[in-house]
Design a protein around this motif. Structure first.
Motif, PDB file in Angstrom:
ATOM      1  N   SER A   4       0.861  -1.184   0.000  1.00  0.00           N
ATOM      2  CA  SER A   4       0.000   0.000   0.000  1.00  0.00           C
ATOM      3  C   SER A   4       0.894   1.228   0.000  1.00  0.00           C
ATOM      4  N   ALA A   5       1.051   1.821  -1.196  1.00  0.00           N
ATOM      5  CA  ALA A   5       1.943   2.973  -1.315  1.00  0.00           C
ATOM      6  C   ALA A   5       1.398   4.190  -0.574  1.00  0.00           C
ATOM      7  N   GLU A   6       0.065   4.311  -0.481  1.00  0.00           N
ATOM      8  CA  GLU A   6      -0.526   5.474   0.176  1.00  0.00           C
ATOM      9  C   GLU A   6      -0.169   5.531   1.663  1.00  0.00           C
ATOM     10  N   ASP A   7      -0.163   4.371   2.324  1.00  0.00           N
ATOM     11  CA  ASP A   7       0.111   4.332   3.760  1.00  0.00           C
ATOM     12  C   ASP A   7       1.506   3.844   4.097  1.00  0.00           C
ATOM     13  N   ASN A   8       2.330   3.570   3.058  1.00  0.00           N
ATOM     14  CA  ASN A   8       3.686   3.069   3.291  1.00  0.00           C
ATOM     15  C   ASN A   8       3.678   1.788   4.121  1.00  0.00           C
TER      16      ASN A   8
ATOM     17  N   PRO B 223      -7.021   2.122   1.481  1.00  0.00           N
ATOM     18  CA  PRO B 223      -6.599   3.104   2.484  1.00  0.00           C
ATOM     19  C   PRO B 223      -7.695   4.073   2.903  1.00  0.00           C
ATOM     20  N   ASN B 224      -8.632   4.391   2.013  1.00  0.00           N
ATOM     21  CA  ASN B 224      -9.669   5.363   2.374  1.00  0.00           C
ATOM     22  C   ASN B 224     -10.558   4.847   3.501  1.00  0.00           C
ATOM     23  N   SER B 225     -10.952   3.609   3.416  1.00  0.00           N
ATOM     24  CA  SER B 225     -11.822   3.021   4.446  1.00  0.00           C
ATOM     25  C   SER B 225     -11.044   2.257   5.498  1.00  0.00           C
ATOM     26  N   ARG B 226      -9.712   2.207   5.380  1.00  0.00           N
ATOM     27  CA  ARG B 226      -8.855   1.469   6.305  1.00  0.00           C
ATOM     28  C   ARG B 226      -9.371   0.052   6.502  1.00  0.00           C
ATOM     29  N   ALA B 227      -9.601  -0.630   5.407  1.00  0.00           N
ATOM     30  CA  ALA B 227     -10.154  -1.983   5.444  1.00  0.00           C
ATOM     31  C   ALA B 227      -9.266  -2.908   4.632  1.00  0.00           C
ATOM     32  N   LEU B 228      -9.057  -4.108   5.152  1.00  0.00           N
ATOM     33  CA  LEU B 228      -8.260  -5.126   4.491  1.00  0.00           C
ATOM     34  C   LEU B 228      -9.189  -6.263   4.070  1.00  0.00           C
ATOM     35  N   TYR B 229      -9.225  -6.529   2.757  1.00  0.00           N
ATOM     36  CA  TYR B 229     -10.041  -7.617   2.227  1.00  0.00           C
ATOM     37  C   TYR B 229      -9.150  -8.854   2.071  1.00  0.00           C
ATOM     38  N   VAL B 230      -9.579  -9.946   2.666  1.00  0.00           N
ATOM     39  CA  VAL B 230      -8.835 -11.194   2.612  1.00  0.00           C
ATOM     40  C   VAL B 230      -9.689 -12.223   1.886  1.00  0.00           C
ATOM     41  N   ALA B 231      -9.115 -12.865   0.878  1.00  0.00           N
ATOM     42  CA  ALA B 231      -9.853 -13.827   0.060  1.00  0.00           C
ATOM     43  C   ALA B 231      -9.461 -15.248   0.437  1.00  0.00           C
ATOM     44  N   THR B 232     -10.458 -16.055   0.750  1.00  0.00           N
ATOM     45  CA  THR B 232     -10.309 -17.508   0.888  1.00  0.00           C
ATOM     46  C   THR B 232     -11.349 -18.116  -0.050  1.00  0.00           C
ATOM     47  N   ASP B 233     -12.158 -19.072   0.450  1.00  0.00           N
ATOM     48  CA  ASP B 233     -13.305 -19.493  -0.349  1.00  0.00           C
ATOM     49  C   ASP B 233     -14.417 -18.468  -0.249  1.00  0.00           C
TER      50      ASP B 233
ATOM     51  N   HIS C 106     -11.589  -4.465   9.440  1.00  0.00           N
ATOM     52  CA  HIS C 106     -11.446  -3.023   9.648  1.00  0.00           C
ATOM     53  C   HIS C 106     -10.247  -2.778  10.564  1.00  0.00           C
ATOM     54  N   LEU C 107      -9.337  -1.944  10.133  1.00  0.00           N
ATOM     55  CA  LEU C 107      -8.128  -1.655  10.894  1.00  0.00           C
ATOM     56  C   LEU C 107      -8.321  -0.349  11.652  1.00  0.00           C
TER      57      LEU C 107
END
Length: 602
Positions: free
Chosen positions: A33-37, A80-90, A96-97
């Motif tokens: 994430s270049a926006e948040d380093n 970065p705008n919503s400070r959310a991390l999407y993790v993909a499994t099945d 939310h961070l």
């Protein structure tokens, strides 16, 4: 495969500029994430790590089990705008961070996370508090010291409410996971877990009830039903099984989420919901006694302008309710836009009075009433505690004006989540600002649980008063110019004299009573000067604080002197003027031999 993440400079391909070592399994995916380093990495043991790209340090580690992620991790994406991390499994999991603000060194906090509830246990004279991180702490009421604590009470779900059984030996907590848990809270052992077979919905409030020698726990929440669990310790096979719902509850009960429950012995129960509906129940028969609808904050207000009519606080005026007085108000409840409503329950149920404690209509978040219904303590979302004289209020009919405000003060810098009177002589408060505090009924600060110096509850000289907690003193809303304190009142403590609009500010253990009229132009200047003086005292105290171990207590002064260059770089200086060679290993011996010579002045 070697579990190391390497950071490279594309123009210097010979050697990595950074090596991130923390994973315990091969790394399978990296997202930058270049926006948040920041760097987000995933490994084969289903672990996600967050790295700082500037310092190459690991900021956070999230395990799939702790975060509720099922399946094998495949990839991730950070917004970065919503400070959310999407993790993909099945499936796709959304995390939310939240960035935790580092606590200021001079601030005292009781928990590392916001405190959601706290209660006093009179059997053991202890205070139990719970935080959003599902952490339970047990404090000594008389000194403020931490006695015990345990974490993960409801797993990953937060705690929303707590109560004690009639003996005070067991703690009951409700959580966002829809479960009630019974604890031996001194050692953190979970005795029982109570839940319905239906889909689990968040528990918002609970209470322990004893009627005709029958003991039970009543819980309410998002399932919109009243859930009852009988306490039958003699029959462990029947222990804590959920009881069938009342027919009136199923047919005519709440249509929205239930937020609060309050009891009035011997058999009255009140519940309130998100849509502003209040229902009074007979717990013996399970029948509905009456139904109340919260009035709007003002006449003619449109629905879109006043959407929130939720009632989250209830308090019975028990001396009136047990007598079934038909002319007096018997119930207090909060309402829309920071209002408080007094309700008559018997005869014809109707609102008797409606007023707003806060000048800027801050939502009332907690209430407590003295045993004789003489004083009502009302706390709001901005951390203020308002004290009203209600001994003669709402006894003979509707009231057009608010009751007399005895005093008010700022107890916290954020919403007060719990308010409880202890033996009519101490007020217990908890807040989202991560603190749990004790106050005298007059608003004198006894102390904050977790502070370094303990107090003696029976010795007022050991209390923090008249020192105000620093964060309250410096908060913008505590300043006299703020709209909350508009009208010429001070930020510390205000008393309204009978029949006269004058204010008295307490500024010391033995204060000189200085009175100000509401229109006094010098008030703001004098109060600001007082606040500035207290800030200087706090700073002076901080400067004299005992230093951390390993650091010197006194720093020496360094003075700069000019040094003349006596020789070029690399040449041995001429030391004949002192009669010795500094580079000679026998210099010390020569110095001793020449000790008979007169000492030179330096």
């Amino acid at each position: 495969m070697d579990r190391i993440i390497r950071v490279w400079n594309p123009y210097l391909p010979g050697k990595p500029t950074g090596m991130l070592k923390s994973h315990t399994a091969p790394v399978i995916y990296i997202h930058v994430s270049a926006e948040d380093n920041k760097i987000f990495s995933m490994s084969m043991d289903n672990t996600v790590k967050i790295w700082d790209l500037e310092t190459y340090s690991c900021l956070f580690t999230a395990s799939s089990k702790a975060s509720g992620i099922k399946g094998e991790l495949a990839s991730c994406l950070y917004l970065p705008n919503s400070r959310a991390l999407y993790v993909a499994t099945d499936t796709v999991a959304l995390l939310h961070l939240r960035l935790r603000c580092p606590p200021e060194p001079h601030l005292v906090v009781s928990h590392r996370e916001p405190v959601v509830c706290c209660r006093y246990n009179p059997a053991f004279q202890q205070v139990v508090s719970c935080s959003e991180a599902s952490e339970v702490k047990v404090w000594d009421f008389e000194t403020g010291r931490l006695l015990s604590e345990f974490i993960g009470a409801h797993g990953n779900a937060g705690i929303t409410c707590l109560t004690f059984d009639s003996s005070g030996r067991r703690l009951v907590t409700g959580g966002r996971d829809g479960c009630l848990k019974i604890w031996s809270y001194n050692n953190g052992h979970c005795l029982h877990t109570l839940k319905h077979d239906e889909k689990q919905s968040e528990v918002c409030d609970c209470t322990y009830l004893e009627v005709n020698q029958n003991k039970c726990i009543i819980a309410v929440g998002w399932d919109r039903r009243i859930n009852m669990y009988f306490d039958a310790p003699h029959d462990f096979h029947h222990f804590w099984k959920p009881q069938p719902h009342w027919k009136d509850d199923l047919n005519h009960g709440h249509q929205e989420d239930i937020l609060c429950v309050a009891q009035c012995p011997p058999f009255l129960l009140a519940t309130s919901s998100y849509d502003g509906e209040i229902i009074i129940w007979n717990v013996v028969s399970g029948h509905m006694y009456c139904k109340l609808n919260t009035p709007r904050s003002s006449e003619g207000t449109k629905e879109r302008e006043d959407p929130d009519r939720s009632v989250s606080c209830l308090a019975f005026l028990k001396t009136r309710a047990v007598k079934f007085e038909t002319t007096a108000a018997s119930l207090m409840a909060n309402g829309a836009q920071g209002s408080v409503t007094f309700w008559r329950l018997f005869g014809s149920a109707c609102p008797m009075a409606n007023f707003t404690p806060s000048t800027n209509k801050a939502q009332v978040s907690s209430m407590a009433v003295t045993a004789g219904d003489a004083l009502a303590y009302v706390a709001d979302q901005e951390g203020f505690v308002h004290v009203y004289d209600i001994k003669e209020y709402g006894l003979q009919g509707s009231e057009l004006h608010a009751p007399t405000k005895a005093m008010f003060w700022r107890a916290h810098v954020n919403m007060v989540t719990s308010l409880e009177l202890i033996e009519e002589r101490v007020l217990l408060s908890a807040s989202l600002d991560r603190t749990v505090r004790l106050w005298s009924p007059e608003g004198e600060c006894i102390g904050t649980f977790g502070q370094n110096s303990p107090w003696d509850i029976f010795t007022p000289d050991s209390w923090s008063h008249p020192r105000v907690p620093c964060e309250i003193l410096t908060d913008p809303q505590s300043m006299p110019a703020h709209p909350v304190l508009a009208g010429g009142v001070s930020a510390r403590l205000t008393r309204k004299e009978e029949g006269d609009d004058v204010t008295e500010e307490k500024a010391g253990a033995k204060p000189e009573k200085t009175f100000y009229s509401p229109g006094d132009s010098t008030l703001e200047v004098e109060v600001k000067a007082d606040i500035h003086q207290r800030l200087l005292l706090e700073q002076d105290k901080a400067s004299r604080r005992t230093p951390e171990p390993g650091w010197p207590s006194v720093y020496q002064t360094l003075r700069c002197h000019e040094v003349a260059c006596v020789s070029a770089l690399g040449e041995k200086p001429d030391l004949s003027i002192i009669g010795s060679d500094l580079f000679n290993l026998n210099f010390l011996t020569q110095e001793k031999e020449g000790s008979e010579t007169p000492q030179r002045e330096h």
